[in-house]
Design a protein around this motif. Structure first.
Motif, PDB file in Angstrom:
ATOM      1  N   GLY A 265      -0.750  -6.511 -10.084  1.00  0.00           N
ATOM      2  CA  GLY A 265      -1.712  -5.514 -10.522  1.00  0.00           C
ATOM      3  C   GLY A 265      -1.747  -4.342  -9.579  1.00  0.00           C
ATOM      4  O   GLY A 265      -1.246  -4.416  -8.451  1.00  0.00           O
ATOM      5  N   VAL A 266      -2.335  -3.244 -10.056  1.00  0.00           N
ATOM      6  CA  VAL A 266      -2.366  -2.003  -9.294  1.00  0.00           C
ATOM      7  C   VAL A 266      -3.723  -1.337  -9.474  1.00  0.00           C
ATOM      8  O   VAL A 266      -4.219  -1.222 -10.597  1.00  0.00           O
ATOM      9  CB  VAL A 266      -1.261  -1.029  -9.770  1.00  0.00           C
ATOM     10  CG1 VAL A 266      -1.360   0.295  -9.027  1.00  0.00           C
ATOM     11  CG2 VAL A 266       0.122  -1.644  -9.575  1.00  0.00           C
ATOM     12  N   TRP A 267      -4.298  -0.906  -8.357  1.00  0.00           N
ATOM     13  CA  TRP A 267      -5.480  -0.048  -8.392  1.00  0.00           C
ATOM     14  C   TRP A 267      -5.101   1.306  -7.810  1.00  0.00           C
ATOM     15  O   TRP A 267      -4.504   1.380  -6.730  1.00  0.00           O
ATOM     16  CB  TRP A 267      -6.619  -0.641  -7.570  1.00  0.00           C
ATOM     17  CG  TRP A 267      -7.397  -1.717  -8.286  1.00  0.00           C
ATOM     18  CD1 TRP A 267      -6.977  -2.491  -9.330  1.00  0.00           C
ATOM     19  CD2 TRP A 267      -8.741  -2.138  -7.992  1.00  0.00           C
ATOM     20  NE1 TRP A 267      -7.966  -3.368  -9.706  1.00  0.00           N
ATOM     21  CE2 TRP A 267      -9.063  -3.178  -8.903  1.00  0.00           C
ATOM     22  CE3 TRP A 267      -9.690  -1.754  -7.047  1.00  0.00           C
ATOM     23  CZ2 TRP A 267     -10.296  -3.817  -8.894  1.00  0.00           C
ATOM     24  CZ3 TRP A 267     -10.921  -2.383  -7.038  1.00  0.00           C
ATOM     25  CH2 TRP A 267     -11.229  -3.401  -7.957  1.00  0.00           C
ATOM     26  N   SER A 268      -5.455   2.368  -8.513  1.00  0.00           N
ATOM     27  CA  SER A 268      -5.197   3.732  -8.054  1.00  0.00           C
ATOM     28  C   SER A 268      -6.513   4.342  -7.573  1.00  0.00           C
ATOM     29  O   SER A 268      -7.521   4.286  -8.274  1.00  0.00           O
ATOM     30  CB  SER A 268      -4.609   4.581  -9.188  1.00  0.00           C
ATOM     31  OG  SER A 268      -3.398   4.004  -9.669  1.00  0.00           O
TER      32      SER A 268
ATOM     33  N   ARG B  47       9.587   9.584  -4.789  1.00  0.00           N
ATOM     34  CA  ARG B  47       8.245  10.150  -4.673  1.00  0.00           C
ATOM     35  C   ARG B  47       7.916  10.584  -3.250  1.00  0.00           C
ATOM     36  O   ARG B  47       6.942  11.290  -3.031  1.00  0.00           O
ATOM     37  CB  ARG B  47       7.213   9.119  -5.162  1.00  0.00           C
ATOM     38  CG  ARG B  47       7.292   8.880  -6.652  1.00  0.00           C
ATOM     39  CD  ARG B  47       6.636   7.644  -7.188  1.00  0.00           C
ATOM     40  NE  ARG B  47       5.319   7.303  -6.672  1.00  0.00           N
ATOM     41  CZ  ARG B  47       4.519   6.382  -7.253  1.00  0.00           C
ATOM     42  NH1 ARG B  47       4.937   5.770  -8.364  1.00  0.00           N
ATOM     43  NH2 ARG B  47       3.357   6.101  -6.729  1.00  0.00           N
ATOM     44  N   GLU B  48       8.724  10.162  -2.280  1.00  0.00           N
ATOM     45  CA  GLU B  48       8.545  10.513  -0.880  1.00  0.00           C
ATOM     46  C   GLU B  48       7.096  10.280  -0.420  1.00  0.00           C
ATOM     47  O   GLU B  48       6.407  11.210   0.011  1.00  0.00           O
ATOM     48  CB  GLU B  48       8.960  11.959  -0.625  1.00  0.00           C
ATOM     49  CG  GLU B  48      10.423  12.224  -0.946  1.00  0.00           C
ATOM     50  CD  GLU B  48      10.847  13.647  -0.636  1.00  0.00           C
ATOM     51  OE1 GLU B  48       9.967  14.529  -0.507  1.00  0.00           O
ATOM     52  OE2 GLU B  48      12.065  13.886  -0.524  1.00  0.00           O
ATOM     53  N   PRO B  49       6.624   9.033  -0.501  1.00  0.00           N
ATOM     54  CA  PRO B  49       5.245   8.751  -0.085  1.00  0.00           C
ATOM     55  C   PRO B  49       5.047   8.960   1.404  1.00  0.00           C
ATOM     56  O   PRO B  49       5.992   8.860   2.201  1.00  0.00           O
ATOM     57  CB  PRO B  49       5.061   7.284  -0.470  1.00  0.00           C
ATOM     58  CG  PRO B  49       6.442   6.710  -0.457  1.00  0.00           C
ATOM     59  CD  PRO B  49       7.339   7.822  -0.921  1.00  0.00           C
ATOM     60  N   ARG B  50       3.804   9.219   1.781  1.00  0.00           N
ATOM     61  CA  ARG B  50       3.463   9.351   3.194  1.00  0.00           C
ATOM     62  C   ARG B  50       3.506   7.992   3.892  1.00  0.00           C
ATOM     63  O   ARG B  50       3.790   7.901   5.084  1.00  0.00           O
ATOM     64  CB  ARG B  50       2.073   9.973   3.342  1.00  0.00           C
ATOM     65  CG  ARG B  50       1.918  11.336   2.700  1.00  0.00           C
ATOM     66  CD  ARG B  50       0.532  11.889   2.985  1.00  0.00           C
ATOM     67  NE  ARG B  50       0.398  12.213   4.410  1.00  0.00           N
ATOM     68  CZ  ARG B  50      -0.766  12.381   5.025  1.00  0.00           C
ATOM     69  NH1 ARG B  50      -1.902  12.222   4.342  1.00  0.00           N
ATOM     70  NH2 ARG B  50      -0.819  12.677   6.306  1.00  0.00           N
TER      71      ARG B  50
ATOM     72  N   LEU C  88       0.828  -1.195   0.000  1.00  0.00           N
ATOM     73  CA  LEU C  88       0.000   0.000   0.000  1.00  0.00           C
ATOM     74  C   LEU C  88       0.865   1.249   0.000  1.00  0.00           C
ATOM     75  O   LEU C  88       1.868   1.324   0.720  1.00  0.00           O
ATOM     76  CB  LEU C  88      -0.918   0.011   1.222  1.00  0.00           C
ATOM     77  CG  LEU C  88      -2.266  -0.705   1.088  1.00  0.00           C
ATOM     78  CD1 LEU C  88      -2.097  -2.165   0.698  1.00  0.00           C
ATOM     79  CD2 LEU C  88      -3.054  -0.588   2.384  1.00  0.00           C
ATOM     80  N   ILE C  89       0.446   2.226  -0.812  1.00  0.00           N
ATOM     81  CA  ILE C  89       1.184   3.476  -0.952  1.00  0.00           C
ATOM     82  C   ILE C  89       0.203   4.631  -0.758  1.00  0.00           C
ATOM     83  O   ILE C  89      -0.786   4.736  -1.478  1.00  0.00           O
ATOM     84  CB  ILE C  89       1.844   3.599  -2.341  1.00  0.00           C
ATOM     85  CG1 ILE C  89       2.620   2.327  -2.691  1.00  0.00           C
ATOM     86  CG2 ILE C  89       2.747   4.820  -2.398  1.00  0.00           C
ATOM     87  CD1 ILE C  89       2.934   2.190  -4.172  1.00  0.00           C
ATOM     88  N   VAL C  90       0.463   5.479   0.223  1.00  0.00           N
ATOM     89  CA  VAL C  90      -0.350   6.660   0.478  1.00  0.00           C
ATOM     90  C   VAL C  90       0.464   7.884   0.084  1.00  0.00           C
ATOM     91  O   VAL C  90       1.606   8.057   0.540  1.00  0.00           O
ATOM     92  CB  VAL C  90      -0.764   6.752   1.958  1.00  0.00           C
ATOM     93  CG1 VAL C  90      -1.544   8.041   2.217  1.00  0.00           C
ATOM     94  CG2 VAL C  90      -1.588   5.537   2.360  1.00  0.00           C
ATOM     95  N   GLU C  91      -0.138   8.729  -0.766  1.00  0.00           N
ATOM     96  CA  GLU C  91       0.582   9.893  -1.289  1.00  0.00           C
ATOM     97  C   GLU C  91      -0.347  11.095  -1.410  1.00  0.00           C
ATOM     98  O   GLU C  91      -1.573  10.956  -1.396  1.00  0.00           O
ATOM     99  CB  GLU C  91       1.183   9.564  -2.659  1.00  0.00           C
ATOM    100  CG  GLU C  91       2.218   8.446  -2.606  1.00  0.00           C
ATOM    101  CD  GLU C  91       2.691   8.019  -3.981  1.00  0.00           C
ATOM    102  OE1 GLU C  91       3.804   8.404  -4.371  1.00  0.00           O
ATOM    103  OE2 GLU C  91       1.946   7.279  -4.646  1.00  0.00           O
TER     104      GLU C  91
ATOM    105  N   LEU D  24      -4.353   6.678  -2.649  1.00  0.00           N
ATOM    106  CA  LEU D  24      -3.942   5.363  -2.171  1.00  0.00           C
ATOM    107  C   LEU D  24      -3.739   4.454  -3.370  1.00  0.00           C
ATOM    108  O   LEU D  24      -4.661   4.262  -4.175  1.00  0.00           O
ATOM    109  CB  LEU D  24      -4.998   4.775  -1.241  1.00  0.00           C
ATOM    110  CG  LEU D  24      -4.798   3.312  -0.823  1.00  0.00           C
ATOM    111  CD1 LEU D  24      -3.566   3.168   0.066  1.00  0.00           C
ATOM    112  CD2 LEU D  24      -6.033   2.770  -0.102  1.00  0.00           C
ATOM    113  N   THR D  25      -2.544   3.899  -3.493  1.00  0.00           N
ATOM    114  CA  THR D  25      -2.248   2.929  -4.540  1.00  0.00           C
ATOM    115  C   THR D  25      -2.197   1.555  -3.895  1.00  0.00           C
ATOM    116  O   THR D  25      -1.453   1.335  -2.939  1.00  0.00           O
ATOM    117  CB  THR D  25      -0.918   3.238  -5.229  1.00  0.00           C
ATOM    118  OG1 THR D  25      -0.976   4.550  -5.795  1.00  0.00           O
ATOM    119  CG2 THR D  25      -0.643   2.237  -6.338  1.00  0.00           C
ATOM    120  N   TYR D  26      -2.983   0.633  -4.438  1.00  0.00           N
ATOM    121  CA  TYR D  26      -3.138  -0.711  -3.881  1.00  0.00           C
ATOM    122  C   TYR D  26      -2.474  -1.682  -4.846  1.00  0.00           C
ATOM    123  O   TYR D  26      -2.949  -1.893  -5.959  1.00  0.00           O
ATOM    124  CB  TYR D  26      -4.632  -1.015  -3.784  1.00  0.00           C
ATOM    125  CG  TYR D  26      -5.050  -1.868  -2.622  1.00  0.00           C
ATOM    126  CD1 TYR D  26      -5.660  -1.308  -1.510  1.00  0.00           C
ATOM    127  CD2 TYR D  26      -4.866  -3.245  -2.637  1.00  0.00           C
ATOM    128  CE1 TYR D  26      -6.081  -2.084  -0.440  1.00  0.00           C
ATOM    129  CE2 TYR D  26      -5.271  -4.030  -1.577  1.00  0.00           C
ATOM    130  CZ  TYR D  26      -5.882  -3.448  -0.483  1.00  0.00           C
ATOM    131  OH  TYR D  26      -6.289  -4.225   0.564  1.00  0.00           O
TER     132      TYR D  26
END
Length: 242
Positions: free
Chosen positions: A176-179, A221-224, A156-159, A198-200
Motif C-alpha cells: 500500500g501507499v500513502w501520499s 523521477r530523481e527523488p530527493r 520512503l520517497i521524498v520529492e 512524502l510517499t510512504y
C-alpha cells in the motif's frame, strides 16, 4: 504465498461505510545513527518507554519505528545529500495537526520526570497532510488501516512534486501507499519545507529486495530521498541497526 480469501475492503461499499479511519496527519522524524553506536539501547528505551506513552493522546492513532541497515543503505537511490545520514525514522499517525499541542506537552512532562534520553541527532522533521491512501488489492485490507497492518518494511520517497501511486502498487512487495504533503507548522515541530511530498510505501516483502524492484520506476523521477527500512522488532533491539 497463499492469497487471502474474499473481496478487497476498498471494493466493498458495506465495509467502507462502517468507517474510513481518522488518520489525516503524519509526524515524521528522520534522524542519524546514535553518535556513540548504542542504537540498540536507544531503540529499547524508545520502544518500551517513550513510544507507548504517546498513545495516551487521543490524537495519536498509530506509530511505526523504522531502521536502516547497511544493506538498506546500499539499496537507496542517490538523491539530496542532506538525507544521506538518515538511519532512523519515527512516524506518529495523528488525526489532525491539532494533536501536536498535546504531543509537545507530553514530551515536556516526560522530560521533567526524568524519562527522556537525548534524542538521536535530527536530520529532518515534518508534519504531513495525508492526501491519498491506496492499498494493493491482493492484501485485502483497506488503505485506511495500513498503519495497523504488520509490515515487513517500509520504503520512503521524498520529492518536490507529487506523483500517482498507481505504478508503485504494481510492484511486488508494495502492499500500500500513502501520499502526503508537508505542512507549515513552525520550527518547533518541523524543518521540512512546506509543500514537500512524502510517499510512504507499506511493504509485505523484504525491503531491500523490494527497493531494487522500485528503482526502475523511481530513478527517472530523481527523488530527493528514496530508501528502504526495516521495522523495529520488539525485544530484538540489535536485529536491525545501522
Amino acid at each position: 504465498m497463499t492469497e487471502l480469501p474474499g473481496i478487497p475492503s476498498d471494493e466493498v461499499a458495506g465495509v467502507l461505510t462502517t468507517g474510513r479511519g481518522d488518520v489525516g496527519t503524519l509526524f515524521v522524524s528522520m534522524a542519524r545513527r546514535h553518535p556513540e553506536g548504542t542504537d540498540a539501547e536507544y531503540l529499547r528505551w524508545h520502544t518500551l518507554d517513550h513510544r507507548p506513552e504517546q498513545h495516551r493522546l487521543s490524537a495519536v492513532r498509530a506509530s511505526l519505528r523504522l531502521v536502516s541497515t547497511p544493506e538498506c543503505r546500499d539499496a537507496r537511490l542517490s538523491g539530496d545529500e542532506r538525507f544521506d545520514a538518515v538511519d532512523h525514522v519515527m512516524t506518529y499517525f495523528f488525526t489532525d495537526p491539532g494533536g501536536m499541542a498535546g504531543f509537545l506537552d507530553l514530551s515536556r512532562a516526560l522530560g521533567n520526570a526524568g524519562r527522556k534520553l537525548p534524542l538521536l541527532p535530527p536530520v529532518e522533521r515534518g508534519v504531513y497532510d495525508v492526501r491519498e491512501k491506496r492499498a494493493a488489492p491482493r492484501v485485502k485490507v483497506g488503505a485506511d488501516v495500513l498503519p495497523w497492518w504488520p509490515v515487513r518494511g517500509a520504503f520512503l520517497i521524498v520529492e518536490r512534486e507529487s506523483w500517482s501511486p498507481e505504478p508503485l502498487l504494481d510492484v511486488e512487495g508494495v502492499a500500500g501507499v500513502w501520499s502526503t504533503t508537508a505542512l507549515d507548522v513552525g520550527p518547533e515541530l518541523a524543518s521540512a519545507a512546506a509543500g514537500q511530498h512524502l510517499t510512504y510505501c507499506f511493504l509485505d516483502d523484504d525491503p531491500v529486495a523490494t527497493a531494487h524492484r522500485l528503482h526502475p520506476i523511481l530513478a527517472p523521477r530523481e527523488p530527493r530521498f528514496a530508501a528502504p527500512f526495516h521495522p523495529v522488532v520488539p525485544h530484538q533491539w540489535d536485529r536491525h541497526v545501522p
